[in-house]
Design an enzyme around this catalytic site. Sequence first.
Site, PDB file in Angstrom:
ATOM      1  CE1 TYR A   1       2.849  38.818  -8.484  1.00  0.00           C
ATOM      2  CE2 TYR A   1       1.437  40.805  -8.805  1.00  0.00           C
ATOM      3  CZ  TYR A   1       2.576  40.095  -8.204  1.00  0.00           C
ATOM      4  OH  TYR A   1       2.851  40.704  -6.903  1.00  0.00           O
TER       5      TYR A   1
ATOM      6  CG  HIS B 285      -0.496  40.021  -5.797  1.00  0.00           C
ATOM      7  ND1 HIS B 285       0.502  40.380  -5.097  1.00  0.00           N
ATOM      8  CD2 HIS B 285      -0.392  38.601  -6.073  1.00  0.00           C
ATOM      9  CE1 HIS B 285       1.411  39.349  -4.784  1.00  0.00           C
ATOM     10  NE2 HIS B 285       1.073  38.327  -5.426  1.00  0.00           N
TER      11      HIS B 285
END
Length: 712
Positions: free
Chosen positions: A232, A396
């Site tokens: 990310y 996440h």
Amino acid sequence: MNDWQPLLLSVSEAQKLRAQINADSPLGVALRMQIATLEKMLAQPVNIPGHGEAGGPEHTQHKQNYLGINLAGRLFLITREPRYFDYALALLNGYAAIYPSLGSATSKDNNSPGRLFHQTLNENMFWLYAVEGYHCLIPSLEAVQREYIEANLFQVMANDALNRHAKDFDIVHNHGIWSVAAAAISGYVLGDSALVEKALYGLKGDSESGGFFAQLNQLFSPDGYYIEGPYYHRFALRPLLLLSEAIGRRQPDLAIYAFRDQIIRKTCEALMQTAFPDGNWPALNDSSKSINIRDDGAVIAASVCYSRYGSNPQWIAVAQQQHTVWVSAAALELSRALQHSPAQSVNWGSVQLRDGPEGTQGGIGILRSNAVNQDMALMWFGQHGSIPRLHSALNHGHFDGLHLSLFSRGREFLRDYGFGRWVNVEPKFGGRYIPENNTYCKQTVAHNTVVVDGQSQNLGDSLEAEKRWGEPHFFVTDNPAEQGMSARLKNYYPGTDQQRTVLMLSLPELTSPLIVDVFRLTSTQPHRYDYSLHHLGQFVRTDTVLQVPAGLKPLGKVHGYQHLWDCGRAQIASGDSALFSWLDGDSYRTLVTAFPEGGELIVARTGATDPHFNLRSEPALLLRTHGMNAIFASVFETHGFFDEATETSVDARGKVERVSVVSHDDEQTELNIFFANERTLNVRISNRAAPAAEDAFSVAWQSVSPLNIPES
């Protein structure tokens, strides 16, 4: 028009780039590749579809269209080719004609949908790319053309972002970076200073609840490490750098590149520092196994950092590995440097990166050898990547404290599974995260760490995990031949403390560094401890007797064990060690682990309880023991060579034969590593709090007699 101001590219800079079109330079090559890509787009009729499912053909076409607008706009500014102007304008007019009347797209998950896409993230990506491309056309547009596009497309997008999707606009999250970057850049293009202010400082204007500066302050540690992990990080880096470049040009008084002690430089370097030598990023938290430093955000980072922060030669090495540069004025200097620089390998050296906004929430340790093969060991002990108090979208994180990944001879050989997701493959659960991402991939047993009593760390609860993070114990890299790192976890399992120490030893006797991995657990209650390891390749040999069941059953019912087939077991007596060797590519890997209290070696494989066959079928090992205090003392040896085509196999047996634990307590752990040449390597590791570098660990050879009795 005389009111047009450069956003990312001025007229004079465009002229300099135009001179590169036929140049024998990295920038020239990159520019010609983009022109070729755009020409392929122009060969197709303009297609503006309606709604479609995530990852479907409509989604893909909308994505290609915003990339086309951006590419055509920038290349028109550089080349002055009228066809590029016409293509971008046709797409912009087409979207302006339909956008105000579009309802919400269909969403099959809990993300708020935009008008074109199933989630606002993709809508904001469209917005950012399209408005930048549009900006390049402005000097050649009539006022009425501008008014039509701005009123029916970009102003509607801005209104949706700030009102219809206000809760998504202000989130501190990678989605939030895209939203504020799109809004700020749109504000600069449209001359809307109020929109810029909201994007930079948040809807409340406090720089805490939202906005670009809140993102920079809360998502990145002082060392630049990003809370959600490298996957990310590289995705968030693209809008971050595009907006930073725009701020640097439009509001230089904000000194964006000096902000927070040059956090933009640090976060670009931190991302690169976590990469394996082959350029792939480790799968920390939800991550693809295929993302590497040739990603757009990383390519932009190399050009921006080289131009904004001085001529760090590491960025030249990075650009060489990327085989391209960002087509921009920022790349002019880097492109020139690449033309006059010899080939070199990327090697940021060994590094420890702190996690958390203040750098106090654990971190990540990375050991690298200086050898040509650049072996690497990575140990993770930071905060959990899911932070519900910031936003539900920050989800996440994996339960993988003290996870270890190992890399040697061009391959990650002790691996992280990564995420469970069929990206944009819409027949597979809509291309979203599959259920097994939660039931297996996030669970502790899916990582290279220790599972206690068959349960994931913090009971697999993100709210509990948010309260804890690891603690660094030592990080010693002064001697490249003998490097070590150590970290601890407390109460990830109630009443149980954990310490993992990893040494990278470059020994003349071995062709690759020896990895020593010592995982120590202490508790006041007896437990079952599973030291789980994940690899690829073909089993070669073991020095134990494996019992293979007649039929396969899962290893358990919960916490990821339900997805592991029980393929074989071997009993290990107290005081013995177990050897397990496999062929990985063209190299052999051998694991040798001491069992002071005895236990089991369990051969497993992913894929159980998976009716839709979502998981990859991959091997795993679980080394199991019981007790209150336990220790797993292991060595990983990479050795030999295999080539099937020439039927060549060299050194298929490693030099390490067994490992024994001499002692371990709160003061020290002592091991003996026995080699085939009747030599013994003695390793001592300090377990005391915060040992000095010179006291952290020691390594010494001992001569032994045939009976393995040290000679006097």
